[in-house]
Design a protein around this motif. Structure first.
Motif, short mmCIF file in Angstrom:
data_model
loop_
_atom_site.label_atom_id
_atom_site.label_comp_id
_atom_site.label_asym_id
_atom_site.label_seq_id
_atom_site.Cartn_x
_atom_site.Cartn_y
_atom_site.Cartn_z
N ASP A 293 0.85 -1.19 0.00
CA ASP A 293 0.00 0.00 0.00
C ASP A 293 0.88 1.24 0.00
OD1 ASP A 293 -1.80 2.04 0.43
OD2 ASP A 293 -3.01 0.92 1.86
N ASP A 294 1.03 1.88 -1.15
CA ASP A 294 1.91 3.04 -1.28
C ASP A 294 1.43 4.24 -0.49
OD1 ASP A 294 3.81 1.86 -2.91
OD2 ASP A 294 2.73 2.34 -4.75
N ASP A 295 0.11 4.38 -0.36
CA ASP A 295 -0.44 5.57 0.28
C ASP A 295 -0.63 5.42 1.78
OD1 ASP A 295 -0.59 7.03 -2.12
OD2 ASP A 295 -2.44 5.98 -2.65
N ASN A 296 -0.65 4.18 2.27
CA ASN A 296 -0.81 3.95 3.70
C ASN A 296 0.18 2.87 4.14
OD1 ASN A 296 -1.87 4.14 6.31
ND2 ASN A 296 -3.39 2.55 5.90
N PRO A 297 1.47 3.17 4.06
CA PRO A 297 2.49 2.15 4.33
C PRO A 297 2.51 1.76 5.81
CG PRO A 297 3.51 4.30 4.12
CD PRO A 297 2.07 4.48 3.74
N PRO A 298 2.93 0.53 6.10
CA PRO A 298 3.02 0.10 7.50
C PRO A 298 4.11 0.87 8.23
CG PRO A 298 4.03 -1.52 6.06
CD PRO A 298 3.36 -0.52 5.17
N SER A 299 3.91 1.08 9.51
CA SER A 299 4.92 1.72 10.34
C SER A 299 6.03 0.72 10.65
CB SER A 299 4.30 2.21 11.64
OG SER A 299 3.87 1.11 12.43
N GLU A 300 7.09 1.20 11.28
CA GLU A 300 8.17 0.30 11.67
C GLU A 300 7.65 -0.73 12.67
OE1 GLU A 300 12.00 1.94 12.62
OE2 GLU A 300 11.63 3.72 11.40
N ASP A 301 6.77 -0.30 13.58
CA ASP A 301 6.18 -1.25 14.53
C ASP A 301 5.36 -2.30 13.79
OD1 ASP A 301 7.33 -0.01 16.70
OD2 ASP A 301 5.54 1.14 17.24
N ASP A 302 4.62 -1.86 12.76
CA ASP A 302 3.83 -2.79 11.96
C ASP A 302 4.73 -3.82 11.29
OD1 ASP A 302 1.40 -1.57 12.57
OD2 ASP A 302 1.49 -0.24 10.82
N LEU A 303 5.84 -3.34 10.72
CA LEU A 303 6.75 -4.24 10.02
C LEU A 303 7.35 -5.27 10.98
CD1 LEU A 303 8.64 -1.74 7.68
CD2 LEU A 303 6.89 -3.40 7.04
#
Length: 259
Positions: free
Chosen positions: A202-212
Protein backbone atom coordinates in the motif's frame (compact mmCIF):
# COMPACT_ATOMS: atom_id res chain seq x y z
CA UNK A 1 -12.47 -34.25 -2.20
CA UNK A 2 -10.45 -31.36 -0.83
CA UNK A 3 -10.53 -27.67 -1.57
CA UNK A 4 -7.22 -26.45 -2.94
CA UNK A 5 -5.87 -22.91 -3.09
CA UNK A 6 -3.32 -21.56 -5.52
CA UNK A 7 0.05 -21.51 -3.71
CA UNK A 8 1.73 -18.16 -3.29
CA UNK A 9 4.08 -17.56 -6.23
CA UNK A 10 7.40 -16.94 -4.46
CA UNK A 11 9.37 -16.33 -7.66
CA UNK A 12 6.88 -13.71 -8.82
CA UNK A 13 6.94 -12.05 -5.39
CA UNK A 14 10.75 -11.96 -5.31
CA UNK A 15 10.91 -10.50 -8.81
CA UNK A 16 8.30 -7.89 -7.90
CA UNK A 17 10.19 -6.90 -4.74
CA UNK A 18 13.50 -6.70 -6.59
CA UNK A 19 12.00 -4.44 -9.25
CA UNK A 20 10.33 -2.36 -6.58
CA UNK A 21 13.52 -1.73 -4.61
CA UNK A 22 15.40 -0.95 -7.83
CA UNK A 23 12.74 1.59 -8.76
CA UNK A 24 12.86 3.23 -5.34
CA UNK A 25 16.65 3.39 -5.56
CA UNK A 26 16.40 5.23 -8.90
CA UNK A 27 13.77 7.53 -7.47
CA UNK A 28 16.01 8.31 -4.53
CA UNK A 29 18.95 9.26 -6.77
CA UNK A 30 16.75 11.41 -9.02
CA UNK A 31 15.11 13.21 -6.11
CA UNK A 32 18.47 13.98 -4.54
CA UNK A 33 19.63 15.51 -7.82
CA UNK A 34 16.42 17.54 -8.04
CA UNK A 35 16.76 18.74 -4.45
CA UNK A 36 20.35 19.79 -5.19
CA UNK A 37 19.21 21.72 -8.24
CA UNK A 38 20.65 19.26 -10.74
CA UNK A 39 17.86 18.61 -13.26
CA UNK A 40 18.60 15.21 -14.73
CA UNK A 41 15.30 15.07 -16.58
CA UNK A 42 14.12 11.86 -14.98
CA UNK A 43 12.06 13.08 -12.00
CA UNK A 44 8.97 12.99 -14.23
CA UNK A 45 9.11 9.20 -14.15
CA UNK A 46 7.37 9.06 -10.80
CA UNK A 47 5.66 12.47 -10.49
CA UNK A 48 1.98 12.81 -11.49
CA UNK A 49 1.10 14.65 -14.73
CA UNK A 50 0.00 17.74 -12.82
CA UNK A 51 3.40 17.99 -11.21
CA UNK A 52 5.24 17.65 -14.52
CA UNK A 53 3.77 20.77 -16.10
CA UNK A 54 6.09 23.74 -16.41
CA UNK A 55 5.66 26.20 -13.55
CA UNK A 56 7.02 29.66 -14.49
CA UNK A 57 7.21 30.68 -10.87
CA UNK A 58 9.14 27.52 -10.02
CA UNK A 59 8.18 24.83 -7.54
CA UNK A 60 9.66 24.57 -4.12
CA UNK A 61 11.52 21.45 -3.04
CA UNK A 62 8.69 20.68 -0.61
CA UNK A 63 6.12 20.82 -3.40
CA UNK A 64 8.15 18.43 -5.50
CA UNK A 65 8.58 16.06 -2.58
CA UNK A 66 4.84 16.05 -1.89
CA UNK A 67 4.30 14.47 -5.31
CA UNK A 68 5.90 11.24 -4.03
CA UNK A 69 3.82 8.57 -2.36
CA UNK A 70 4.07 8.19 1.38
CA UNK A 71 5.89 4.91 1.02
CA UNK A 72 8.42 6.41 -1.39
CA UNK A 73 9.11 9.22 1.03
CA UNK A 74 9.64 6.80 3.91
CA UNK A 75 11.97 4.67 1.81
CA UNK A 76 13.91 7.72 0.68
CA UNK A 77 14.14 9.52 4.01
CA UNK A 78 14.66 6.61 6.42
CA UNK A 79 17.43 4.08 5.66
CA UNK A 80 16.50 2.11 8.79
CA UNK A 81 12.95 1.77 7.48
CA UNK A 82 14.28 0.55 4.13
CA UNK A 83 16.33 -2.16 5.86
CA UNK A 84 13.40 -3.24 8.03
CA UNK A 85 11.01 -3.17 5.07
CA UNK A 86 13.27 -5.42 3.00
CA UNK A 87 13.93 -7.76 5.94
CA UNK A 88 10.21 -8.13 6.63
CA UNK A 89 9.44 -8.73 2.97
CA UNK A 90 12.04 -11.51 2.90
CA UNK A 91 10.68 -13.06 6.12
CA UNK A 92 7.14 -13.18 4.74
CA UNK A 93 8.27 -14.57 1.40
CA UNK A 94 10.23 -17.31 3.19
CA UNK A 95 7.22 -17.99 5.43
CA UNK A 96 5.01 -18.53 2.39
CA UNK A 97 7.61 -20.89 0.91
CA UNK A 98 7.71 -22.95 4.10
CA UNK A 99 3.92 -23.12 4.21
CA UNK A 100 3.81 -24.28 0.58
CA UNK A 101 6.15 -27.16 1.49
CA UNK A 102 4.15 -27.96 4.60
CA UNK A 103 0.86 -27.94 2.69
CA UNK A 104 2.30 -30.35 0.12
CA UNK A 105 3.42 -32.71 2.91
CA UNK A 106 0.02 -32.59 4.61
CA UNK A 107 -1.84 -33.32 1.40
CA UNK A 108 0.49 -36.24 0.70
CA UNK A 109 -0.29 -37.61 4.18
CA UNK A 110 -4.03 -37.15 3.59
CA UNK A 111 -3.83 -39.02 0.29
CA UNK A 112 -1.80 -41.84 1.87
CA UNK A 113 -4.07 -42.23 4.90
CA UNK A 114 -7.20 -42.07 2.76
CA UNK A 115 -5.87 -44.78 0.46
CA UNK A 116 -4.95 -46.99 3.43
CA UNK A 117 -8.37 -46.58 5.00
CA UNK A 118 -10.18 -47.28 1.73
CA UNK A 119 -8.15 -50.48 1.35
CA UNK A 120 -8.99 -51.63 4.86
CA UNK A 121 -12.66 -50.79 4.41
CA UNK A 122 -12.71 -52.85 1.22
CA UNK A 123 -11.51 -55.84 3.28
CA UNK A 124 -13.93 -55.26 6.17
CA UNK A 125 -16.36 -57.98 7.25
CA UNK A 126 -19.94 -57.46 6.08
CA UNK A 127 -23.48 -58.38 6.97
CA UNK A 128 -25.58 -60.31 4.43
CA UNK A 129 -26.90 -57.00 3.06
CA UNK A 130 -23.34 -55.72 2.47
CA UNK A 131 -23.13 -53.41 5.50
CA UNK A 132 -19.57 -53.16 6.82
CA UNK A 133 -19.10 -54.26 10.42
CA UNK A 134 -16.24 -54.04 12.90
CA UNK A 135 -15.47 -55.82 16.16
CA UNK A 136 -14.69 -53.56 19.13
CA UNK A 137 -12.38 -54.28 22.06
CA UNK A 138 -15.29 -55.74 24.04
CA UNK A 139 -16.21 -58.20 21.30
CA UNK A 140 -19.31 -56.35 20.19
CA UNK A 141 -20.00 -56.02 16.48
CA UNK A 142 -20.62 -52.48 15.24
CA UNK A 143 -21.45 -50.82 11.97
CA UNK A 144 -19.39 -47.90 10.64
CA UNK A 145 -21.59 -45.38 12.46
CA UNK A 146 -21.01 -47.17 15.78
CA UNK A 147 -24.37 -48.90 16.07
CA UNK A 148 -24.24 -52.30 17.82
CA UNK A 149 -25.38 -55.19 15.60
CA UNK A 150 -27.92 -57.59 17.09
CA UNK A 151 -26.41 -60.90 18.27
CA UNK A 152 -28.37 -63.09 15.84
CA UNK A 153 -27.30 -60.94 12.89
CA UNK A 154 -23.72 -60.68 14.13
CA UNK A 155 -23.55 -64.48 14.17
CA UNK A 156 -23.89 -64.51 10.38
CA UNK A 157 -20.64 -62.56 9.87
CA UNK A 158 -17.68 -64.45 8.43
CA UNK A 159 -14.33 -63.23 9.77
CA UNK A 160 -10.90 -63.59 8.16
CA UNK A 161 -9.02 -62.40 11.24
CA UNK A 162 -7.25 -59.42 9.65
CA UNK A 163 -10.18 -57.01 9.60
CA UNK A 164 -9.93 -53.46 10.89
CA UNK A 165 -11.18 -53.17 14.47
CA UNK A 166 -13.75 -50.55 15.41
CA UNK A 167 -11.18 -48.73 17.57
CA UNK A 168 -8.68 -48.67 14.71
CA UNK A 169 -11.38 -47.33 12.43
CA UNK A 170 -11.91 -44.50 14.89
CA UNK A 171 -8.15 -43.90 15.01
CA UNK A 172 -7.92 -43.63 11.22
CA UNK A 173 -10.78 -41.16 11.13
CA UNK A 174 -9.27 -39.10 13.96
CA UNK A 175 -5.92 -39.03 12.14
CA UNK A 176 -7.55 -37.85 8.93
CA UNK A 177 -9.48 -35.21 10.85
CA UNK A 178 -6.24 -33.89 12.36
CA UNK A 179 -4.63 -33.75 8.93
CA UNK A 180 -7.57 -31.98 7.27
CA UNK A 181 -7.71 -29.44 10.11
CA UNK A 182 -3.98 -28.82 9.69
CA UNK A 183 -4.53 -28.35 5.96
CA UNK A 184 -7.18 -25.73 6.71
CA UNK A 185 -4.94 -24.02 9.29
CA UNK A 186 -2.10 -23.79 6.78
CA UNK A 187 -4.39 -22.20 4.22
CA UNK A 188 -5.53 -19.70 6.86
CA UNK A 189 -1.89 -18.95 7.68
CA UNK A 190 -1.13 -18.36 4.02
CA UNK A 191 -4.07 -15.96 3.77
CA UNK A 192 -2.99 -14.03 6.89
CA UNK A 193 0.56 -13.66 5.62
CA UNK A 194 -0.83 -12.64 2.24
CA UNK A 195 -2.79 -9.87 3.96
CA UNK A 196 0.41 -8.59 5.57
CA UNK A 197 2.18 -8.64 2.22
CA UNK A 198 -0.72 -6.70 0.69
CA UNK A 199 -0.43 -4.11 3.47
CA UNK A 200 3.23 -3.65 2.59
CA UNK A 201 2.20 -2.94 -1.02
CA UNK A 202 0.00 0.00 0.00
CA UNK A 203 1.91 3.04 -1.28
CA UNK A 204 -0.44 5.57 0.28
CA UNK A 205 -0.81 3.95 3.70
CA UNK A 206 2.49 2.15 4.33
CA UNK A 207 3.02 0.10 7.50
CA UNK A 208 4.92 1.72 10.34
CA UNK A 209 8.17 0.30 11.67
CA UNK A 210 6.18 -1.25 14.53
CA UNK A 211 3.83 -2.79 11.96
CA UNK A 212 6.75 -4.24 10.02
CA UNK A 213 8.28 -5.76 13.14
CA UNK A 214 4.89 -7.20 14.05
CA UNK A 215 4.45 -8.63 10.53
CA UNK A 216 7.84 -10.31 10.63
CA UNK A 217 7.29 -11.83 14.06
CA UNK A 218 3.76 -12.95 13.25
CA UNK A 219 4.90 -14.57 10.00
CA UNK A 220 7.56 -16.57 11.82
CA UNK A 221 5.15 -17.52 14.61
CA UNK A 222 2.56 -18.80 12.14
CA UNK A 223 5.01 -21.09 10.39
CA UNK A 224 6.71 -22.31 13.57
CA UNK A 225 3.36 -23.21 15.13
CA UNK A 226 2.10 -25.05 12.04
CA UNK A 227 5.33 -27.00 11.63
CA UNK A 228 5.07 -28.02 15.28
CA UNK A 229 1.45 -29.09 14.70
CA UNK A 230 2.61 -31.19 11.77
CA UNK A 231 5.28 -32.90 13.86
CA UNK A 232 2.77 -33.67 16.61
CA UNK A 233 0.22 -34.95 14.10
CA UNK A 234 2.75 -37.38 12.63
CA UNK A 235 3.49 -38.77 16.10
CA UNK A 236 -0.21 -39.65 16.32
CA UNK A 237 -0.11 -41.77 13.21
CA UNK A 238 -2.82 -44.13 12.03
CA UNK A 239 -2.99 -47.61 13.64
CA UNK A 240 -0.61 -49.21 11.16
CA UNK A 241 2.34 -47.28 12.62
CA UNK A 242 1.35 -46.27 16.15
CA UNK A 243 1.53 -48.31 19.38
CA UNK A 244 -1.63 -50.15 20.38
CA UNK A 245 -3.79 -47.79 22.41
CA UNK A 246 -7.12 -49.61 22.13
CA UNK A 247 -7.39 -49.95 25.89
CA UNK A 248 -7.61 -46.22 26.30
CA UNK A 249 -9.66 -45.37 23.22
CA UNK A 250 -13.33 -44.45 23.77
CA UNK A 251 -16.09 -46.37 22.03
CA UNK A 252 -18.39 -43.41 21.56
CA UNK A 253 -20.58 -43.52 18.49
CA UNK A 254 -19.11 -41.71 15.50
CA UNK A 255 -20.44 -41.04 12.03
CA UNK A 256 -18.06 -42.19 9.34
CA UNK A 257 -18.83 -41.27 5.71
CA UNK A 258 -18.82 -44.08 3.20
CA UNK A 259 -15.54 -44.03 1.27
Amino acid sequence: MYNFIVPFDDNEQEIRLTERFARHARDFDDLQNEMAGRDVGRIARFLPDSANSTDPSGRSKDERAEALTRLQLMLIENPAYVALFEETANILTEAQSRLDVLLERVRAQIDQSTTELEDKLDRAARLPDGTRVFKDQNGQIRTQDGAVVAADLAATVLWNGDELSFEDLQAYIAHLNRLTKLESDIQSGQAEIGDMQAAMDDDDNPPSEDDLESFGQRGQDIVDALEQDMAETLTKAAPATEPDQTASRPTATIIVPEL
